[in-house]
Motif scaffolding. Structure first.
Motif, mmCIF file in Angstrom:
data_model
loop_
_atom_site.group_PDB
_atom_site.id
_atom_site.type_symbol
_atom_site.label_atom_id
_atom_site.label_comp_id
_atom_site.label_asym_id
_atom_site.label_seq_id
_atom_site.Cartn_x
_atom_site.Cartn_y
_atom_site.Cartn_z
ATOM 1 N N GLU A 18 -16.866 59.756 -33.068
ATOM 2 C CA GLU A 18 -15.876 60.309 -32.907
ATOM 3 C C GLU A 18 -15.109 60.404 -32.237
ATOM 4 O OE1 GLU A 18 -14.114 63.449 -36.627
ATOM 5 O OE2 GLU A 18 -15.641 62.645 -36.993
ATOM 6 N N GLN B 92 -12.159 60.606 -29.786
ATOM 7 C CA GLN B 92 -10.925 62.137 -29.243
ATOM 8 C C GLN B 92 -11.045 62.468 -28.259
ATOM 9 O OE1 GLN B 92 -13.521 64.694 -32.435
ATOM 10 N NE2 GLN B 92 -11.759 64.654 -33.739
ATOM 11 N N LEU C 158 -3.522 67.547 -29.963
ATOM 12 C CA LEU C 158 -4.926 67.140 -31.417
ATOM 13 C C LEU C 158 -4.469 67.219 -32.509
ATOM 14 C CD1 LEU C 158 -7.568 68.415 -31.694
ATOM 15 C CD2 LEU C 158 -7.069 70.849 -32.349
ATOM 16 N N ASP D 7 -6.118 63.323 -34.540
ATOM 17 C CA ASP D 7 -6.705 63.947 -35.544
ATOM 18 C C ASP D 7 -6.814 63.000 -36.686
ATOM 19 O OD1 ASP D 7 -8.199 65.997 -34.747
ATOM 20 O OD2 ASP D 7 -7.168 67.669 -35.059
ATOM 21 N N ASP D 8 -4.640 63.120 -36.962
ATOM 22 C CA ASP D 8 -4.394 61.739 -37.706
ATOM 23 C C ASP D 8 -4.752 59.988 -37.456
ATOM 24 O OD1 ASP D 8 -3.476 64.020 -38.963
ATOM 25 O OD2 ASP D 8 -1.003 63.594 -38.165
ATOM 26 N N ALA E 189 -8.325 59.847 -38.136
ATOM 27 C CA ALA E 189 -8.784 60.398 -39.735
ATOM 28 C C ALA E 189 -7.975 58.802 -40.074
ATOM 29 C CB ALA E 189 -7.937 61.174 -40.574
#
Length: 153
Positions: free
Chosen positions: A25, A29, A39, A43-44, A47
């Motif tokens: 992860e 990122q 950011l 993050d979306d 997820a």
């Protein structure tokens, strides 16, 4: 200097990265942030990839473990690689807690493959072999077992 807005969405790029190989992860990122995505968008995307099980740190850690063993690495080196890739400490701990792999025999196999059956003629040769095994990530007990030595270092 203003960073140009990327042509594809963060989700599209994340899926593209994950279609080539598994990522941790944190690693995914960092790649997306380095490409100029915000950011929130990163993050979306992360997820969504987790929701579809395309991104799974536990699965990635298992693959790293298998790859590390295949490369002749010891437990310490594999653990270090996992931390470097950004795998959470709890996942690493759980993976090695459930592990039934014989690290002592693995160390012996690595030493045998590298050095063969040749005896250690000198202290210099013993030190060279010890350094090699330490570099590969084996602890002192595993090295002593693999090299069949009893003396302290």
């Amino acid at each position: 200097m203003k960073v140009k807005k990327p042509a594809r969405s963060a989700t599209q790029l994340a899926v593209r990265y994950l279609s080539r190989r598994d990522h941790a992860e944190k690693e995914l990122q960092q790649k997306l942030l380095a490409r100029g995505y915000e950011l929130a968008e990163v993050d979306d995307a992360v997820a969504l990839c987790q929701d579809y099980n395309w991104l799974d740190d536990a699965r990635f850690a298992e693959r790293l473990l298998g790859n590390g063993i295949a490369k002749g690495w010891g437990l310490l080196r594999i653990r270090q690689e996992m931390k470097f890739k950004g795998i959470h400490e709890e996942i690493i701990r759980q993976l090695f807690e459930d592990d039934e792999f014989d690290w002592y025999e693995h160390a012996r196999e690595v030493a045998l493959k590298k050095f063969g059956e040749s005896p250690m003629e000198s202290e210099k040769e013993k030190a060279r072999r010890l350094r090699f095994m330490q570099y590969r990530g084996f602890d002192l007990e595993q090295i002593q077992y693999a090299l069949d030595v009893d003396d302290e270092y």
